[in-house]
Design an enzyme around this catalytic site. Sequence first.
Site, PDB file in Angstrom:
ATOM      1  N   ASP A  36      -5.260   1.124 -10.515  1.00 23.66           N
ATOM      2  CA  ASP A  36      -6.169   2.265 -10.692  1.00 23.66           C
ATOM      3  C   ASP A  36      -7.601   1.863 -10.310  1.00 23.66           C
ATOM      4  O   ASP A  36      -8.495   1.810 -11.157  1.00 23.66           O
ATOM      5  CB  ASP A  36      -6.088   2.709 -12.170  1.00 23.66           C
ATOM      6  CG  ASP A  36      -6.914   3.946 -12.462  1.00 23.66           C
ATOM      7  OD1 ASP A  36      -7.286   4.658 -11.509  1.00 23.66           O
ATOM      8  OD2 ASP A  36      -7.189   4.199 -13.653  1.00 23.66           O
TER       9      ASP A  36
ATOM     10  N   HIS B  59      -6.588  -2.523 -13.251  1.00 23.28           N
ATOM     11  CA  HIS B  59      -7.978  -2.076 -13.388  1.00 23.28           C
ATOM     12  C   HIS B  59      -8.043  -1.319 -14.722  1.00 23.28           C
ATOM     13  O   HIS B  59      -7.969  -0.088 -14.760  1.00 23.28           O
ATOM     14  CB  HIS B  59      -8.365  -1.143 -12.248  1.00 23.28           C
ATOM     15  CG  HIS B  59      -8.313  -1.770 -10.885  1.00 23.28           C
ATOM     16  ND1 HIS B  59      -7.137  -2.055 -10.244  1.00 23.28           N
ATOM     17  CD2 HIS B  59      -9.314  -2.155 -10.039  1.00 23.28           C
ATOM     18  CE1 HIS B  59      -7.406  -2.589  -9.053  1.00 23.28           C
ATOM     19  NE2 HIS B  59      -8.724  -2.660  -8.905  1.00 23.28           N
TER      20      HIS B  59
ATOM     21  N   GLU C 268      -9.492  -6.673 -15.985  1.00 33.36           N
ATOM     22  CA  GLU C 268     -10.726  -5.895 -15.805  1.00 33.36           C
ATOM     23  C   GLU C 268     -11.799  -6.853 -15.326  1.00 33.36           C
ATOM     24  O   GLU C 268     -12.034  -7.882 -15.956  1.00 33.36           O
ATOM     25  CB  GLU C 268     -11.124  -5.211 -17.123  1.00 33.36           C
ATOM     26  CG  GLU C 268     -12.506  -4.585 -17.135  1.00 33.36           C
ATOM     27  CD  GLU C 268     -12.760  -3.568 -16.014  1.00 33.36           C
ATOM     28  OE1 GLU C 268     -11.944  -2.655 -15.830  1.00 33.36           O
ATOM     29  OE2 GLU C 268     -13.795  -3.705 -15.326  1.00 33.36           O
TER      30      GLU C 268
ATOM     31  N   HIS D 188      -2.851  10.185 -16.808  1.00 35.00           N
ATOM     32  CA  HIS D 188      -2.392   9.737 -18.125  1.00 35.00           C
ATOM     33  C   HIS D 188      -1.134  10.474 -18.572  1.00 35.00           C
ATOM     34  O   HIS D 188      -0.290   9.894 -19.262  1.00 35.00           O
ATOM     35  CB  HIS D 188      -3.537   9.860 -19.137  1.00 35.00           C
ATOM     36  CG  HIS D 188      -4.651   8.874 -18.864  1.00 35.00           C
ATOM     37  ND1 HIS D 188      -5.972   9.110 -19.136  1.00 35.00           N
ATOM     38  CD2 HIS D 188      -4.611   7.630 -18.288  1.00 35.00           C
ATOM     39  CE1 HIS D 188      -6.701   8.053 -18.760  1.00 35.00           C
ATOM     40  NE2 HIS D 188      -5.893   7.158 -18.239  1.00 35.00           N
TER      41      HIS D 188
ATOM     42  N   SER E 258      -5.951   4.103 -20.174  1.00 36.84           N
ATOM     43  CA  SER E 258      -4.567   3.664 -19.942  1.00 36.84           C
ATOM     44  C   SER E 258      -4.141   2.514 -20.877  1.00 36.84           C
ATOM     45  O   SER E 258      -3.001   2.530 -21.354  1.00 36.84           O
ATOM     46  CB  SER E 258      -4.378   3.287 -18.468  1.00 36.84           C
ATOM     47  OG  SER E 258      -5.391   2.418 -18.015  1.00 36.84           O
TER      48      SER E 258
HETATM   49  N1  SAM Z   1      -7.182   2.475 -15.742  1.00 37.05           N
HETATM   50  C1  SAM Z   1      -8.279   2.962 -16.579  1.00 37.05           C
HETATM   51  C2  SAM Z   1      -7.784   4.158 -17.363  1.00 37.05           C
HETATM   52  O1  SAM Z   1      -6.943   4.924 -16.868  1.00 37.05           O
HETATM   53  O2  SAM Z   1      -8.231   4.318 -18.504  1.00 37.05           O
HETATM   54  C3  SAM Z   1      -9.480   3.337 -15.752  1.00 37.05           C
HETATM   55  C4  SAM Z   1      -9.947   2.280 -14.804  1.00 37.05           C
HETATM   56  S1  SAM Z   1     -11.341   2.675 -13.855  1.00 37.05           S
HETATM   57  C5  SAM Z   1     -10.791   3.940 -12.792  1.00 37.05           C
HETATM   58  C6  SAM Z   1     -11.423   1.310 -12.753  1.00 37.05           C
HETATM   59  C7  SAM Z   1     -11.860  -0.012 -13.410  1.00 37.05           C
HETATM   60  O3  SAM Z   1     -11.637  -1.077 -12.475  1.00 37.05           O
HETATM   61  C8  SAM Z   1     -13.336  -0.093 -13.781  1.00 37.05           C
HETATM   62  O4  SAM Z   1     -13.465  -0.373 -15.154  1.00 37.05           O
HETATM   63  C9  SAM Z   1     -13.897  -1.248 -12.935  1.00 37.05           C
HETATM   64  O5  SAM Z   1     -14.863  -2.022 -13.617  1.00 37.05           O
HETATM   65  C10 SAM Z   1     -12.638  -2.068 -12.673  1.00 37.05           C
HETATM   66  N2  SAM Z   1     -12.639  -2.895 -11.449  1.00 37.05           N
HETATM   67  C11 SAM Z   1     -13.300  -2.679 -10.285  1.00 37.05           C
HETATM   68  N3  SAM Z   1     -12.943  -3.592  -9.347  1.00 37.05           N
HETATM   69  C12 SAM Z   1     -12.007  -4.393  -9.939  1.00 37.05           C
HETATM   70  C13 SAM Z   1     -11.222  -5.497  -9.474  1.00 37.05           C
HETATM   71  N4  SAM Z   1     -11.320  -5.953  -8.217  1.00 37.05           N
HETATM   72  N5  SAM Z   1     -10.348  -6.059 -10.327  1.00 37.05           N
HETATM   73  C14 SAM Z   1     -10.218  -5.599 -11.610  1.00 37.05           C
HETATM   74  N6  SAM Z   1     -10.937  -4.564 -12.093  1.00 37.05           N
HETATM   75  C15 SAM Z   1     -11.813  -3.961 -11.280  1.00 37.05           C
END
Ligand code: SAM
Length: 296
Positions: free
Chosen positions: A165, A41, A119, A18, A101
């Site tokens: 991410d 993500h 998401e 971040h 994020s």
């Molecule tokens: N980027 C966020 C942040 O920094 O606050 C954190 C994201 S977290 C590491 C990863 C997220 O990706 C999760 O909420 C999960 O549900 C989602 N996710 C998993 N596989 C995915 C996909 N194929 N496409 C989109 N989202 C996905």
Amino acid sequence: MNYRHHFHAGNFADVVKHVLLLGLFESLARKDTPYCYIDTHAGCGLYDLGAGAAQKTLEFKSGLSRVKEADKAQAPAWVTRYLESVAALGREREGFWYPGSPWLALHSMRPQDRAQLMELHPDDAGTLKKFMSRNSNVSIHMRDAYEGLTALIPPKEKRGLVLIDPPYEEERDDYAPVVELLARAHAKWPTGMYAIWFPIKDHHAITRFYRRLRNTFIPKILATELCVLPPDNQLGLNGTGMILVNPPWHFDNEVRKLFTWLTPVLSDHKQACWKVEWLNTENVSNPADKKKDDNE
Ligand code: SAM
């Protein structure tokens, strides 16, 4: 999809990711022309650190709490900005909240900028909509990043940032799906900026990941790593990494300054370390090497 970011919000990896993200937004805001931010993500947008999941793991103590408690006299400007963002969220919501994020993006964007958030988890997508949809310059898609990203680029603004991410449930080992996604996205939008977060658990996996990245022949790939434990420790998450494609001018030097300050703040381990290096394609000019990499 078992991964839930609530358990990890505000940990040392989130802090590094971040702070770097805020540095990228700062550079995007140097020009008045609009930019588009794409979060592949996105997660929930913000996290209640006072609630069950975060209180169970207390991972934020390894990250946010350490930065809050550090002597900030020499802290780089991005760290100050990061703590100001956390404080701004604290003023907005009662309790102990951490900005994800999407929230950081929204609070960095100007009226002319736009965000596209993806998401896939239905619960998290619902929460994200609840927290973010009152903003007219934000679109939320419950969609798989692996097919959604290339559908959304290039954005009409023609400049901007993609944050990739993933939770690394399916992407583990050598993170090949992530490299393939980057290669497809870069082919459609070569001038976009890309930031890819990755976990550092196994040193050999990172070597293979970098080799795959080099084999895309994408120029200007900067690899950044911060390890709070020795990189070959067998126990879990030793470090956090971010790949930056087309980073802003001199961003590498800013990251070096940041990591010099942040590494001892996030770890007392004597083998805590950081690395900032440009990956280039010179090492894979021999097609036989490329074949070997693909088979690994
Ligand atoms: N980027 C966020 C942040 O920094 O606050 C954190 C994201 S977290 C590491 C990863 C997220 O990706 C999760 O909420 C999960 O549900 C989602 N996710 C998993 N596989 C995915 C996909 N194929 N496409 C989109 N989202 C996905």
